[in-house]
Design an enzyme around this catalytic site. Structure first.
Site, PDB file in Angstrom:
ATOM      1  N   TYR A 169     -45.079-121.571  -5.164  1.00 43.14           N
ATOM      2  CA  TYR A 169     -44.369-121.195  -6.394  1.00 43.14           C
ATOM      3  C   TYR A 169     -42.859-121.239  -6.180  1.00 43.14           C
ATOM      4  CZ  TYR A 169     -42.924-118.524 -10.505  1.00 43.14           C
ATOM      5  OH  TYR A 169     -42.327-118.126 -11.676  1.00 43.14           O
ATOM      6  N   THR A 204     -44.311-109.077 -18.907  1.00 45.16           N
ATOM      7  CA  THR A 204     -45.223-109.955 -19.636  1.00 45.16           C
ATOM      8  C   THR A 204     -46.623-109.341 -19.619  1.00 45.16           C
ATOM      9  OG1 THR A 204     -45.685-111.201 -17.619  1.00 45.16           O
ATOM     10  CG2 THR A 204     -43.875-112.000 -19.004  1.00 45.16           C
TER      11      THR A 204
END
Length: 267
Positions: A169, A204
């Site tokens: 990532y 989120t």
């Protein structure tokens, strides 16, 4: 008479118009949930027509129900023809593309010894390759329209600092930073500005799952953020709106970290 070029000042933009996107079209990938949905809302609130490219509509219908001009086009950003289809649809609906936001991304984590080729390739297919071809396709349409435009790529604080189990990532988001600078250089002659935003820990739906939130608290991550909280999605969205607006008319090739000061604490 001298043939030397003379200085030409750009027209002054009244403050009231700096965040007015009336008559503009913004395309947002991954805009059905989370940060992407907040970005779609911010542009809609600023008067823009918004086209969301996402696998599923998510909560886009909520924005339309509130009276905003927000439409969903089913899009798998890893499929080049679907990116082209998204942008063709936006032009067909509204005649132009002024802003392209590369938001779609994935966030699976694995320890270094557990990463295989398929995992690595999929990470880069979504987080990097799709961003490049999305920007390429959007810039092609902006050039054809001849009035410039703005592209904003979503990187991450993880593109700046290493995190445990984040190797693939981190690498994908670091690549976004380098790609953004190169695109900014290439597209500047066409009046197209390219910048990126690097969110830190953000509230989120995924990060608010009770088990994950408990892990964040127990690990002390929040203690390493000077502002002592996660970002709200609208705070990331506001930064994206700024970079796409005339307020940032002389800003290109720049990354803005929206991390509550987390980077100040190092790893």
């Amino acid at each position: 008479m001298s043939d030397a070029p003379s200085y030409r000042a750009l027209p002054h933009v009244p403050f009231a118009d700096l965040l007015d996107f009336s008559g503009k079209t913004a395309v947002v990938t991954g805009g059905g949930e989370g940060i992407g949905l907040a970005i779609a809302r911010r542009f809609a609130e600023a008067g823009s027509r918004v086209v969301v490219g996402d696998l599923h509509p998510g909560r886009c219908g909520e924005l339309a129900a509130e009276g905003f001009d927000v439409r969903h086009v089913p899009t798998d950003v890893t499929e080049h023809d679907q990116i082209e289809g998204l942008l063709d649809a936006a032009v067909a609906m509204h005649g132009r593309i002024d802003v392209f936001v590369n938001n779609a991304g994935i966030y699976p984590l694995r320890a270094v010894e557990e990463i295989d080729a398929a995992f690595w390739d999929h990470m880069f297919a979504v987080n990097c390759k799709a961003m490049f071809f999305g920007a390429q396709a959007a810039s092609r349409r902006m050039k054809a329209h001849g009035q410039g435009g703005a592209i904003v790529n979503l990187s991450s604080i993880c593109g700046h600092k290493p995190m445990p189990n984040h190797c693939a990532y981190d690498a994908s988001k670091g690549a976004v930073l380098a790609m953004t600078r190169n695109l900014a250089l290439a597209l500047a002659p066409h009046g197209i500005r390219v910048n990126s935003v690097s969110p830190g820990l953000t509230a989120t739906p995924g990060n608010l799952k009770p088990e994950l939130f408990r892990q964040l608290q127990d690990s002390g991550v929040l203690d390493n953020i000077p502002l002592r909280r996660q970002a709200e999605p609208f705070e990331i969205a506001s930064t994206v709106l700024f970079l796409a607006s005339p307020m940032a008319s002389y800003v290109t090739g720049t990354d803005l970290m929206v991390d509550g000061g987390w980077f100040l604490h190092g790893i």
